[in-house]
Motif scaffolding. Structure first.
Motif, PDB file in Angstrom:
ATOM      1  N   TYR A 256       0.835  -1.208   0.000  1.00  0.00           N
ATOM      2  CA  TYR A 256       0.000   0.000   0.000  1.00  0.00           C
ATOM      3  C   TYR A 256       0.871   1.259   0.000  1.00  0.00           C
ATOM      4  O   TYR A 256       0.650   2.192  -0.770  1.00  0.00           O
ATOM      5  CB  TYR A 256      -0.930  -0.013   1.215  1.00  0.00           C
ATOM      6  CG  TYR A 256      -1.805   1.211   1.319  1.00  0.00           C
ATOM      7  CD1 TYR A 256      -2.858   1.429   0.425  1.00  0.00           C
ATOM      8  CD2 TYR A 256      -1.577   2.170   2.315  1.00  0.00           C
ATOM      9  CE1 TYR A 256      -3.655   2.558   0.520  1.00  0.00           C
ATOM     10  CE2 TYR A 256      -2.370   3.305   2.409  1.00  0.00           C
ATOM     11  CZ  TYR A 256      -3.408   3.490   1.512  1.00  0.00           C
ATOM     12  OH  TYR A 256      -4.195   4.619   1.598  1.00  0.00           O
ATOM     13  N   VAL A 257       1.892   1.260   0.850  1.00  0.00           N
ATOM     14  CA  VAL A 257       2.802   2.416   0.977  1.00  0.00           C
ATOM     15  C   VAL A 257       3.524   2.668  -0.352  1.00  0.00           C
ATOM     16  O   VAL A 257       3.630   3.813  -0.800  1.00  0.00           O
ATOM     17  CB  VAL A 257       3.813   2.176   2.133  1.00  0.00           C
ATOM     18  CG1 VAL A 257       5.003   3.102   2.038  1.00  0.00           C
ATOM     19  CG2 VAL A 257       3.126   2.343   3.478  1.00  0.00           C
ATOM     20  N   ILE A 258       4.008   1.600  -0.990  1.00  0.00           N
ATOM     21  CA  ILE A 258       4.712   1.751  -2.277  1.00  0.00           C
ATOM     22  C   ILE A 258       3.757   2.242  -3.359  1.00  0.00           C
ATOM     23  O   ILE A 258       4.115   3.061  -4.195  1.00  0.00           O
ATOM     24  CB  ILE A 258       5.412   0.422  -2.674  1.00  0.00           C
ATOM     25  CG1 ILE A 258       6.569   0.136  -1.708  1.00  0.00           C
ATOM     26  CG2 ILE A 258       5.929   0.468  -4.117  1.00  0.00           C
ATOM     27  CD1 ILE A 258       7.176  -1.254  -1.806  1.00  0.00           C
ATOM     28  N   LYS A 259       2.515   1.785  -3.319  1.00  0.00           N
ATOM     29  CA  LYS A 259       1.525   2.169  -4.332  1.00  0.00           C
ATOM     30  C   LYS A 259       1.158   3.654  -4.234  1.00  0.00           C
ATOM     31  O   LYS A 259       1.086   4.361  -5.238  1.00  0.00           O
ATOM     32  CB  LYS A 259       0.260   1.312  -4.180  1.00  0.00           C
ATOM     33  CG  LYS A 259      -0.791   1.562  -5.259  1.00  0.00           C
ATOM     34  CD  LYS A 259      -2.037   0.725  -5.005  1.00  0.00           C
ATOM     35  CE  LYS A 259      -3.080   0.939  -6.101  1.00  0.00           C
ATOM     36  NZ  LYS A 259      -3.654   2.291  -6.113  1.00  0.00           N
TER      37      LYS A 259
ATOM     38  N   SER B  42       7.233   8.792  -4.811  1.00  0.00           N
ATOM     39  CA  SER B  42       8.691   8.809  -4.619  1.00  0.00           C
ATOM     40  C   SER B  42       9.263   7.397  -4.441  1.00  0.00           C
ATOM     41  O   SER B  42      10.474   7.188  -4.541  1.00  0.00           O
ATOM     42  CB  SER B  42       9.063   9.672  -3.402  1.00  0.00           C
ATOM     43  OG  SER B  42       8.650   9.041  -2.203  1.00  0.00           O
ATOM     44  N   LEU B  43       8.379   6.431  -4.158  1.00  0.00           N
ATOM     45  CA  LEU B  43       8.828   5.041  -3.990  1.00  0.00           C
ATOM     46  C   LEU B  43       8.656   4.215  -5.272  1.00  0.00           C
ATOM     47  O   LEU B  43       8.851   3.008  -5.264  1.00  0.00           O
ATOM     48  CB  LEU B  43       8.060   4.361  -2.844  1.00  0.00           C
ATOM     49  CG  LEU B  43       8.233   4.962  -1.441  1.00  0.00           C
ATOM     50  CD1 LEU B  43       7.394   4.207  -0.431  1.00  0.00           C
ATOM     51  CD2 LEU B  43       9.692   4.961  -0.994  1.00  0.00           C
TER      52      LEU B  43
ATOM     53  N   GLN C 290      14.655   3.960   5.224  1.00  0.00           N
ATOM     54  CA  GLN C 290      14.175   5.233   5.789  1.00  0.00           C
ATOM     55  C   GLN C 290      12.891   5.728   5.115  1.00  0.00           C
ATOM     56  O   GLN C 290      11.953   6.142   5.797  1.00  0.00           O
ATOM     57  CB  GLN C 290      15.283   6.286   5.656  1.00  0.00           C
ATOM     58  CG  GLN C 290      14.988   7.529   6.470  1.00  0.00           C
ATOM     59  CD  GLN C 290      16.067   8.601   6.282  1.00  0.00           C
ATOM     60  OE1 GLN C 290      17.008   8.418   5.522  1.00  0.00           O
ATOM     61  NE2 GLN C 290      15.929   9.706   6.969  1.00  0.00           N
ATOM     62  N   GLN C 291      12.841   5.669   3.773  1.00  0.00           N
ATOM     63  CA  GLN C 291      11.674   6.196   3.044  1.00  0.00           C
ATOM     64  C   GLN C 291      10.392   5.456   3.429  1.00  0.00           C
ATOM     65  O   GLN C 291       9.351   6.080   3.637  1.00  0.00           O
ATOM     66  CB  GLN C 291      11.872   6.084   1.522  1.00  0.00           C
ATOM     67  CG  GLN C 291      12.993   6.951   0.987  1.00  0.00           C
ATOM     68  CD  GLN C 291      14.309   6.195   0.900  1.00  0.00           C
ATOM     69  OE1 GLN C 291      14.676   5.472   1.818  1.00  0.00           O
ATOM     70  NE2 GLN C 291      15.027   6.364  -0.200  1.00  0.00           N
TER      71      GLN C 291
ATOM     72  N   ILE D 293       5.305   5.126   6.490  1.00  0.00           N
ATOM     73  CA  ILE D 293       4.398   4.391   7.390  1.00  0.00           C
ATOM     74  C   ILE D 293       4.070   5.250   8.609  1.00  0.00           C
ATOM     75  O   ILE D 293       2.912   5.347   9.026  1.00  0.00           O
ATOM     76  CB  ILE D 293       5.005   3.025   7.814  1.00  0.00           C
ATOM     77  CG1 ILE D 293       5.059   2.079   6.605  1.00  0.00           C
ATOM     78  CG2 ILE D 293       4.211   2.382   8.950  1.00  0.00           C
ATOM     79  CD1 ILE D 293       5.838   0.797   6.832  1.00  0.00           C
ATOM     80  N   TYR D 294       5.122   5.921   9.133  1.00  0.00           N
ATOM     81  CA  TYR D 294       4.928   6.796  10.303  1.00  0.00           C
ATOM     82  C   TYR D 294       3.960   7.924   9.958  1.00  0.00           C
ATOM     83  O   TYR D 294       3.041   8.251  10.710  1.00  0.00           O
ATOM     84  CB  TYR D 294       6.282   7.360  10.755  1.00  0.00           C
ATOM     85  CG  TYR D 294       6.163   8.308  11.932  1.00  0.00           C
ATOM     86  CD1 TYR D 294       5.884   7.833  13.216  1.00  0.00           C
ATOM     87  CD2 TYR D 294       6.322   9.691  11.754  1.00  0.00           C
ATOM     88  CE1 TYR D 294       5.771   8.712  14.294  1.00  0.00           C
ATOM     89  CE2 TYR D 294       6.200  10.570  12.819  1.00  0.00           C
ATOM     90  CZ  TYR D 294       5.927  10.070  14.082  1.00  0.00           C
ATOM     91  OH  TYR D 294       5.796  10.940  15.149  1.00  0.00           O
ATOM     92  N   LYS D 295       4.150   8.513   8.769  1.00  0.00           N
ATOM     93  CA  LYS D 295       3.294   9.625   8.317  1.00  0.00           C
ATOM     94  C   LYS D 295       1.845   9.144   8.151  1.00  0.00           C
ATOM     95  O   LYS D 295       0.904   9.842   8.531  1.00  0.00           O
ATOM     96  CB  LYS D 295       3.828  10.145   6.970  1.00  0.00           C
ATOM     97  CG  LYS D 295       3.350  11.571   6.630  1.00  0.00           C
ATOM     98  CD  LYS D 295       3.790  11.976   5.225  1.00  0.00           C
ATOM     99  CE  LYS D 295       5.267  12.244   5.128  1.00  0.00           C
ATOM    100  NZ  LYS D 295       5.636  12.691   3.740  1.00  0.00           N
TER     101      LYS D 295
END
Length: 315
Positions: free
Chosen positions: A48-51, A55-56, A298-299, A304-306
């Motif tokens: 989900y984060v990569i999608k 920037s990823l 890090q990215q 995920i934190y955001k």
């Protein structure tokens, strides 16, 4: 008697949990369920984060998406029967269902090995030629690599159902684990396993053996490139980008080697050791990969934190 035995071939098998202590299966059920839920959550979060983050959308993260997909596939293939055995104490499985599960387990494992090779190549390109990194690995090349990885895994696994289906099963029908594997099922056959043994050996040597060799060569070239970098700080930075991948390699291959050693030389060991090793081998890598990449990249960690801090703010 022999001719009668050859006519009787089991069409159902029995999967087992804790050998000799089936009444204690429920002890493992809840931890296993939590592990399954965390595996699904971790890998779906990575995807989900990569999608959602443009920037990823880089080669490294596309390969990571493939790794998350293969981990999800492996979990979905194994966990239902594992939970069925430990939670409901119901280990019966038909031969066809066992063969299907075996096919998908081996398919996703061979795919994962191929993905780890691609990731090693990706790290080599990123360190050797960082300015041309994305142009040397365009999306079309990554898509072709993904198709090649899946095609190879499919071709390797395709003969397995036919090799198992032709065997007569007239001995015990009790398997050693809470899921079906080719060597485990093959060992219950009365005869005709030479072809299976030979095929398994050739395939392991020509795929997994070759993959390990390519990964080792890639890292020799990476080290050679890193040592040619003048700045000590830049060297550490370049090596740090490989840490997650090295962890993923160890997470995948160490349990696999451990299970092979225990199977081959651990006849005197307690059946519980065999059970633990088999469960670690199949259940732990899909859980740890998203954890390693979330902690070390890090990215992804920041994203995920955001994502979670935004949900808290809205809440």
């Amino acid at each position: 008697l022999n001719s009668f035995r050859s006519l009787v071939s089991h069409q159902t098998f029995v999967l087992i949990g804790i050998p000799g202590m089936q009444e204690k299966n429920s002890w493992v059920a809840f931890p296993l369920f939590v592990l399954y839920a965390l595996t699904l959550l971790g890998n779906i979060t990575i995807l989900y984060v990569i999608k959602i983050d443009p920037s990823l959308h880089e080669p490294m993260y596309f390969f990571l998406s493939m790794l998350a997909c293969s981990d999800l596939g492996l979990s979905i293939s194994t966990m239902p029967t594992m939970l069925q055995v430990y939670w409901f104490d119901s280990g019966e499985i038909t031969l066809d269902a066992c063969i299907s599960q075996m096919f998908f387990i081996h398919l996703f494992q061979w795919a994962e090995s191929g993905i780890l090779v691609s990731m090693a190549y990706d790290r080599f390109i990123a360190i050797r030629d960082p300015l041309r990194y994305t142009s040397l690995l365009p999306n079309s090349a990554i898509a072709k690599l993904g198709i090649a990885i899946l095609s190879r895994a499919f071709c390797v696994c395709f003969p397995l159902p036919f090799l198992i289906k032709r065997l007569p099963f007239c001995r015990s029908n009790v398997l050693s684990h809470s899921y079906c594997l080719h060597p485990d099922t093959m060992n219950l056959a009365c005869s005709g396993t030479k072809v299976n043994i030979l095929y398994g050996l050739v395939m392991v040597m020509s795929t997994l053996g070759l993959d390990v060799l390519i990964i080792l060569i890639s890292y020799v070239l990476i080290l050679k490139t890193v040592l040619s970098i003048a700045s000590h700080q830049e060297r550490l930075k370049a090596l740090n980008t490989c840490v997650s991948h090295i962890c993923a390699i160890l997470i995948f291959y160490v349990p696999m080697i451990g299970v092979s050693v225990v199977h081959r030389f651990g006849n005197d060991l307690s059946p519980i050791v065999h059970m633990l090793m088999a469960n670690i081998y199949i259940a732990v890598p899909p859980l740890l990969n998203p954890v390693v990449y979330s902690v070390k990249t890090q990215q992804i960690r920041q994203r995920i934190y955001k994502m979670f801090s935004l949900k808290k703010t809205r809440g």
